[in-house]
Design a protein around this motif. Structure first.
Motif, PDB file in Angstrom:
ATOM      1  N   THR A   1      -5.979   2.018  -2.432  1.00 35.42           N
ATOM      2  CA  THR A   1      -6.526   1.086  -1.449  1.00 35.42           C
ATOM      3  C   THR A   1      -7.056  -0.163  -2.138  1.00 35.42           C
ATOM      4  O   THR A   1      -6.823  -1.282  -1.676  1.00 35.42           O
ATOM      5  CB  THR A   1      -7.645   1.762  -0.640  1.00 35.42           C
TER       6      THR A   1
ATOM      7  N   TYR B   1       0.835  -1.201   0.000  1.00 42.46           N
ATOM      8  CA  TYR B   1       0.000   0.000   0.000  1.00 42.46           C
ATOM      9  C   TYR B   1       0.873   1.255   0.000  1.00 42.46           C
ATOM     10  O   TYR B   1       0.626   2.185  -0.770  1.00 42.46           O
ATOM     11  CB  TYR B   1      -0.922  -0.006   1.222  1.00 42.46           C
TER      12      TYR B   1
ATOM     13  N   ALA C   1      -4.096  -2.275  -3.266  1.00 43.76           N
ATOM     14  CA  ALA C   1      -3.449  -2.958  -2.146  1.00 43.76           C
ATOM     15  C   ALA C   1      -4.313  -4.092  -1.613  1.00 43.76           C
ATOM     16  O   ALA C   1      -3.808  -5.172  -1.281  1.00 43.76           O
ATOM     17  CB  ALA C   1      -3.138  -1.964  -1.035  1.00 43.76           C
TER      18      ALA C   1
END
Length: 140
Positions: free
Chosen positions: A121, A105, A124
């Motif tokens: 986000t 991330y 990740a």
């Protein structure tokens, strides 16, 4: 003598509900589903979808969203490992796979101004699932 079932999955579940409860008290309605998620894998998948739905609905993301999803995955998968009475190495593989999502991330966040528009986000979280699936496949 039969050895009782481990309940390691309750630790990430408790941390998850502390995080969710601090953000919005309505998320505490997910507690029964979360407790059932530890027992049954299908309910665990419903719990993951409900948690992701909450994050999307409330526009929560970033490190908070990734932490919530990582704890959700940990709770569901550790529940599975608890049911199967898996050895400690399996827990370490799970923890390392989930832990690798955080540096990923941060890497994606630092690269996002340079790369075309990406939702860091979501990327990740996707890498978290891919990484865990890969490590689980390799460990089998």
């Amino acid at each position: 003598m039969k050895v009782g079932r481990n309940l390691y999955s309750l630790l990430p579940l408790a941390l998850l509900f502390v995080l969710l409860g601090m953000e919005d008290a309505r998320t505490l309605l997910l507690i029964p589903l979360g407790l059932m998620a530890v027992q049954w894998y299908f309910t665990g998948m419903l719990f993951l979808l409900a948690t992701a739905g909450f994050l999307i609905y409330t526009w929560r993301g970033g490190l908070y969203g990734l932490t919530v999803m990582a704890l959700s995955v940990l709770a569901v998968e550790m529940g599975y490992l608890d049911r199967e009475r898996a050895p400690g190495e399996h827990y370490l593989v799970l923890l390392s796979a989930v832990a690798m999502s955080f540096p990923t991330y941060l890497l994606m966040k630092t690269l996002s101004p340079v790369l075309p528009r990406l939702e860091v986000t979501a990327l990740a979280a996707l890498l978290l699932v891919v990484l865990y699936s890969f490590t689980r496949f390799v460990a089998s």
